[in-house]
Design an enzyme around this catalytic site. Structure first.
Site, PDB file in Angstrom:
ATOM      1  CG  ASP A  26      -2.197   0.758   1.019  1.00  0.00           C
ATOM      2  OD1 ASP A  26      -2.128   1.988   0.862  1.00  0.00           O
ATOM      3  OD2 ASP A  26      -3.265   0.129   0.981  1.00  0.00           O
ATOM      4  CG  ASN A  27      -0.193   4.859  -2.322  1.00  0.00           C
ATOM      5  OD1 ASN A  27      -1.218   4.583  -1.702  1.00  0.00           O
ATOM      6  ND2 ASN A  27      -0.201   5.624  -3.401  1.00  0.00           N
ATOM      7  CE1 TYR A  34     -12.160   3.789  -8.483  1.00  0.00           C
ATOM      8  CE2 TYR A  34     -14.402   3.771  -9.343  1.00  0.00           C
ATOM      9  CZ  TYR A  34     -13.426   3.248  -8.507  1.00  0.00           C
ATOM     10  OH  TYR A  34     -13.736   2.173  -7.690  1.00  0.00           O
TER      11      TYR A  34
HETATM   12  P1  NAD Z   1      -9.903   2.497  -0.141  1.00  0.00           P
HETATM   13  O1  NAD Z   1      -9.610   3.848  -0.658  1.00  0.00           O
HETATM   14  O2  NAD Z   1     -10.284   2.335   1.282  1.00  0.00           O
HETATM   15  O3  NAD Z   1      -8.686   1.508  -0.418  1.00  0.00           O
HETATM   16  C1  NAD Z   1      -7.791   1.662  -1.484  1.00  0.00           C
HETATM   17  C2  NAD Z   1      -6.388   1.355  -0.961  1.00  0.00           C
HETATM   18  O4  NAD Z   1      -5.462   1.439  -2.051  1.00  0.00           O
HETATM   19  C3  NAD Z   1      -5.916   2.339   0.101  1.00  0.00           C
HETATM   20  O5  NAD Z   1      -5.304   1.642   1.156  1.00  0.00           O
HETATM   21  C4  NAD Z   1      -4.898   3.203  -0.636  1.00  0.00           C
HETATM   22  O6  NAD Z   1      -3.933   3.768   0.219  1.00  0.00           O
HETATM   23  C5  NAD Z   1      -4.333   2.209  -1.625  1.00  0.00           C
HETATM   24  N1  NAD Z   1      -3.757   2.817  -2.836  1.00  0.00           N
HETATM   25  C6  NAD Z   1      -4.305   3.777  -3.625  1.00  0.00           C
HETATM   26  N2  NAD Z   1      -3.480   4.055  -4.649  1.00  0.00           N
HETATM   27  C7  NAD Z   1      -2.396   3.252  -4.496  1.00  0.00           C
HETATM   28  C8  NAD Z   1      -1.178   3.065  -5.222  1.00  0.00           C
HETATM   29  N3  NAD Z   1      -0.926   3.777  -6.336  1.00  0.00           N
HETATM   30  N4  NAD Z   1      -0.287   2.159  -4.771  1.00  0.00           N
HETATM   31  C9  NAD Z   1      -0.522   1.436  -3.649  1.00  0.00           C
HETATM   32  N5  NAD Z   1      -1.644   1.583  -2.906  1.00  0.00           N
HETATM   33  C10 NAD Z   1      -2.566   2.460  -3.336  1.00  0.00           C
HETATM   34  O7  NAD Z   1     -11.057   1.896  -1.092  1.00  0.00           O
HETATM   35  P2  NAD Z   1     -11.835   0.515  -1.012  1.00  0.00           P
HETATM   36  O8  NAD Z   1     -13.268   0.817  -0.902  1.00  0.00           O
HETATM   37  O9  NAD Z   1     -11.197  -0.387  -0.023  1.00  0.00           O
HETATM   38  O10 NAD Z   1     -11.588  -0.051  -2.485  1.00  0.00           O
HETATM   39  C11 NAD Z   1     -10.688  -1.122  -2.748  1.00  0.00           C
HETATM   40  C12 NAD Z   1     -10.756  -1.483  -4.220  1.00  0.00           C
HETATM   41  O11 NAD Z   1     -12.082  -1.925  -4.548  1.00  0.00           O
HETATM   42  C13 NAD Z   1     -10.438  -0.317  -5.157  1.00  0.00           C
HETATM   43  O12 NAD Z   1      -9.696  -0.815  -6.252  1.00  0.00           O
HETATM   44  C14 NAD Z   1     -11.789   0.148  -5.623  1.00  0.00           C
HETATM   45  O13 NAD Z   1     -11.732   0.728  -6.886  1.00  0.00           O
HETATM   46  C15 NAD Z   1     -12.576  -1.172  -5.641  1.00  0.00           C
HETATM   47  N6  NAD Z   1     -14.021  -0.902  -5.470  1.00  0.00           N
HETATM   48  C16 NAD Z   1     -14.535  -0.602  -4.254  1.00  0.00           C
HETATM   49  C17 NAD Z   1     -15.891  -0.334  -4.141  1.00  0.00           C
HETATM   50  C18 NAD Z   1     -16.526   0.005  -2.821  1.00  0.00           C
HETATM   51  O14 NAD Z   1     -17.717   0.348  -2.818  1.00  0.00           O
HETATM   52  N7  NAD Z   1     -15.851  -0.082  -1.704  1.00  0.00           N
HETATM   53  C19 NAD Z   1     -16.719  -0.366  -5.276  1.00  0.00           C
HETATM   54  C20 NAD Z   1     -16.128  -0.662  -6.515  1.00  0.00           C
HETATM   55  C21 NAD Z   1     -14.778  -0.945  -6.599  1.00  0.00           C
END
Ligand code: NAD
Ligand code: UDP
Length: 329
Positions: free
Chosen positions: A36-37, A148
């Protein structure tokens, strides 16, 4: 090159969904590496796992290549809340597209299976309702959500090209709105916003007239589906919709949260964000048939658990404790 098949890489492991996935994989007896970043994720989400002997955290940006050993990769690294993915749109595209390319490259080299977290946003503002996987979507390629939506669409394209060109084993779930404990209180998404506002007695911000709909899936149900998909036969590439087909308007959602919290918050209407989809609900027939999966946690039960989490976690948290410095969430 062969790899340690017990070892699983979870990118975005410090995020909301990623941290629950790490919990589940460790409970299943796997070795887990969370990468994670920490842009929208938090070390706090992983604090309870740091002493686990089979767990490791690597600070890294997926937009840059990395070499490590893993038999399975869950590529979740990407901001997911509209407020946050629009704050630095160029970095969002880099995370999505370069991140997917780097992780697919790693999967190819390691002969690993990769699950790429896609999204219902690939359908844009949908003209087909509920959305089936065969619908190709209605995305504005130059609007503020495109970083996105198009980033995730390109990541899907890369998955299927690696699959056709290199035989890479891929799994592509299209995730619909998912909520639960460990969303950040300043995440900016509707469930966490409404719950935090209700618990603090602040005005609840309904964007537009609140008639737009979404369908909300509790995080535990999503994690079950991820694991089933990863364990499925290799021809189960997806895309497969994962979500809870209980569709409600944002006005109704605010009403439920007021009832469940007993809050006296008022509902206020503010502007509707550009390109905000009018309606969204998954058709999950394919997931039911292919994975034998359907969500089990009702909206009321999921909201109760999430409200319980925020009641405990908000004690002592300042209102202005921003998730990303300078971001107006
Ligand atoms: P979140 O923002 O809580 O988690 C995303 C994580 O990715 C964070 O820990 C962030 O620090 C890390 N991150 C972001 N850019 C990065 C990079 N360049 N390198 C390394 N780490 C990076 O969001 P979430 O809800 O946990 O979503 C997780 C995944 O599921 C995402 O890919 C999101 O697109 C997908 N998603 C989630 C939902 C939802 O409703 N929660 C819906 C559709 C898709
Ligand atoms: N929304 C709202 N108030 C908020 C946050 C969001 O009315 O405080 C609306 C938003 O306009 C959208 C829906 O709730 O119509 C879901 O928004 P979210 O950001 O959670 O996710 P999206 O599905 O848009 O990616």
């Amino acid at each position: 090159m062969t790899c340690d098949r017990r070892r699983v890489l979870v990118t975005g492991g410090a995020g909301f969904v990623g941290s629950h996935l790490c919990d589940r994989l460790l409970a299943d007896g796997r070795d887990v590496v969370a990468l994670d970043n920490f842009s929208t994720g938090s070390r706090d989400n992983l604090a309870h796992l740091l002493d686990h002997p089979d767990f490791e955290v690597i600070p890294h940006d997926v937009a840059f290549p990395i070499h490590l050993d893993a038999g399975e990769i869950y590529n979740l690294a990407c901001p997911a809340s509209p407020v946050h993915y629009q704050f630095d749109p160029v970095q969002t595209i880099r995370s999505s597209v370069l991140g997917a390319a780097n992780m697919l490259d790693l999967a190819h080299r390691m002969n690993a299976t990769i699950l790429q977290a896609s999204t219902s946003e690939v359908y844009g503002d949908p003209e087909v309702h509920p959305q089936t996987e065969t619908y190709r979507g209605n995305v504005n390629p130059i609007g503020p959500r495109a970083c996105y939506d198009e980033g995730k669409r390109c990541a899907e394209t890369l998955c299927f090209d690696y699959h056709r060109q290199h035989g890479t084993r891929i799994r592509v779930p299209r995730i619909f709105n998912t909520y639960g404990p460990r969303m950040h209180h300043n995440d900016g998404r509707v469930v966490s916003n409404f719950i935090v506002q209700a618990l603090r007695g602040e005005d609840m911000t309904i964007y537009g007239d609140g008639s737009q709909t979404r369908a909300f899936c509790y995080v535990d149900d999503l994690i079950d589906a991820f694991v089933l998909m990863m364990e499925a036969a290799d021809d189960v590439t997806g895309p497969i919709n994962l979500g809870n087909p209980h569709e409600i308007s944002m006005k109704e959602l605010a009403g439920h949260i007021i009832d469940l919290t007993g809050s006296r918050s008022k509902l206020v209407h503010t502007g509707l964000p550009v390109d905000d989809p009018v309606q969204r609900c998954p058709d999950i027939s394919l997931a039911r048939r292919v994975l034998g999966w359907s969500p089990r946690v009702s909206l009321e039960e999921g909201l109760r658990r999430t409200i319980g989490y925020f009641e405990a976690s908000l004690r002592g948290v300042a209102t202005s404790d921003a998730l990303i410095e300078g971001c107006p969430a």
